[in-house]
Design an enzyme around this catalytic site. Structure first.
Site, short mmCIF file in Angstrom:
data_model
loop_
_atom_site.label_atom_id
_atom_site.label_comp_id
_atom_site.label_asym_id
_atom_site.label_seq_id
_atom_site.Cartn_x
_atom_site.Cartn_y
_atom_site.Cartn_z
CG ASP A 46 -1.30 10.53 8.32
OD1 ASP A 46 -0.35 10.72 9.11
OD2 ASP A 46 -1.14 10.24 7.12
CB SER B 251 6.16 4.72 5.42
OG SER B 251 4.98 5.21 6.03
CD GLU C 58 3.64 14.32 6.77
OE1 GLU C 58 3.24 13.44 7.57
OE2 GLU C 58 4.02 14.07 5.61
CD1 TRP D 47 -1.03 14.16 8.36
CD2 TRP D 47 -0.99 16.34 7.89
NE1 TRP D 47 -0.18 14.33 7.28
CE2 TRP D 47 -0.14 15.67 6.97
CE3 TRP D 47 -1.14 17.74 7.78
CZ2 TRP D 47 0.56 16.33 5.97
CZ3 TRP D 47 -0.42 18.39 6.79
CH2 TRP D 47 0.40 17.69 5.90
CG HIS D 48 2.73 11.54 10.76
ND1 HIS D 48 2.59 10.59 9.78
CD2 HIS D 48 3.61 11.04 11.67
CE1 HIS D 48 3.37 9.54 10.08
NE2 HIS D 48 3.99 9.80 11.22
CD GLU E 215 -2.79 1.20 2.45
OE1 GLU E 215 -3.62 2.13 2.56
OE2 GLU E 215 -2.69 0.28 3.28
CD GLN E 216 4.13 4.62 2.60
OE1 GLN E 216 3.19 4.45 3.36
NE2 GLN E 216 4.59 5.83 2.27
CB ALA F 71 7.73 7.83 4.25
CG HIS G 67 1.55 5.73 7.83
ND1 HIS G 67 0.41 5.94 8.57
CD2 HIS G 67 1.97 6.95 7.42
CE1 HIS G 67 0.14 7.23 8.59
NE2 HIS G 67 1.09 7.87 7.91
#
Length: 244
Positions: free
Chosen positions: A110, A101, A160, A162-163, A74-75, A96, A103
């Site tokens: 996020d 990443s 960011e 939001w992160h 997905e990344q 990233a 994530h």
């Protein structure tokens, strides 16, 4: 009381960036921090604490998760799609590189202020209102705003707001009080031991050891300690109740 070790499979302090990619890390146990968005997942403990922080901020329904754990596939898809739509400069600022990443660790989320339309790459998460309330509480639940504008030269990622990244207690408090990003925090622990006293009076001490030195470390006979690999060749040791 015998010594008790709490060792997450991944370690909440693992550093993930372009210089320190994730390698051979198994998928963590996942959970949804918001039952209204069951497809957005995080590492289980981080998800529980995120939900508690949002609840404490009185922001349920006003703050929503946008993106949590991502598979490597997905990344890669997000990287490729953003590169095609926005170009290389934008992509390198806000996405990233696959394998690098946070994530993919399950420890990052996020967030967005609820709105009819939410930008997946750059969701709106202001510094006032309920988002500001959440931001002030976040370190008490183990979360830090990972990518601040004044740390871009260190993190390699543009601001960011939001992160958020779960690093746990007391690390989020220590990082927030010293205005450190995770890279700086690990570098500081290379140089010195840190201590923190929580609101309940518990004393916590933090040190970093090189991985080979862990074999010669004398584990405490009482109390609680936690070990986390940092992905830079070290182990961060966190001990409660002044057991160092």
């Amino acid at each position: 009381m015998k010594s008790r070790s709490i060792t997450p499979a991944l370690g909440a302090l693992i550093l993930v960036n372009r210089s320190h990619p994730l390698q051979g890390i198994p998928c963590p146990e996942l959970a949804a921090p918001d039952p209204a968005h069951p497809h957005i997942l995080m590492e289980r403990r981080a998800a529980l604490l995120l939900a508690a922080c949002i609840r404490d901020a009185g922001a349920r329904g006003q703050i929503v998760p946008v993106s949590g754990w991502r598979s490597h596939k997905e990344q890669q898809e997000i990287w490729d799609d953003t590169m095609a739509k926005e170009g290389e400069a934008f992509t390198r600022q806000y996405v990233a590189f696959p394998g690098c990443s946070e994530h993919e660790s399950g420890l990052a989320i996020d967030l967005a202020q609820t709105a009819p339309e939410i930008d997946f790459i750059r969701p709106e998460f202001p510094y006032d209102g309920v988002c500001g309330d959440f931001r002030r509480l976040a370190p008490r639940y183990g979360f830090v705003e990972r990518y601040r504008a004044d740390k871009q030269a260190i993190t390699g990622i543009a601001a960011e707001p939001w992160h958020f990244r779960y690093v746990g207690i007391p690390h989020a408090l220590l990082m927030e009080n010293r205005r450190l990003c995770l890279e700086e925090y690990i570098d500081l622990l290379r140089q010195q031991e840190l201590a923190c006293t929580l609101e309940n009076g518990s004393c916590i001490r933090v040190r970093r050891l090189d991985v080979p030195d862990l074999q010669n470390w004398n584990r405490p006979s009482t109390g609680t300690y936690q070990l986390s690999l940092d992905n830079t060749g070290g182990v961060i040791v966190t001990q409660w109740e002044g057991t160092l």
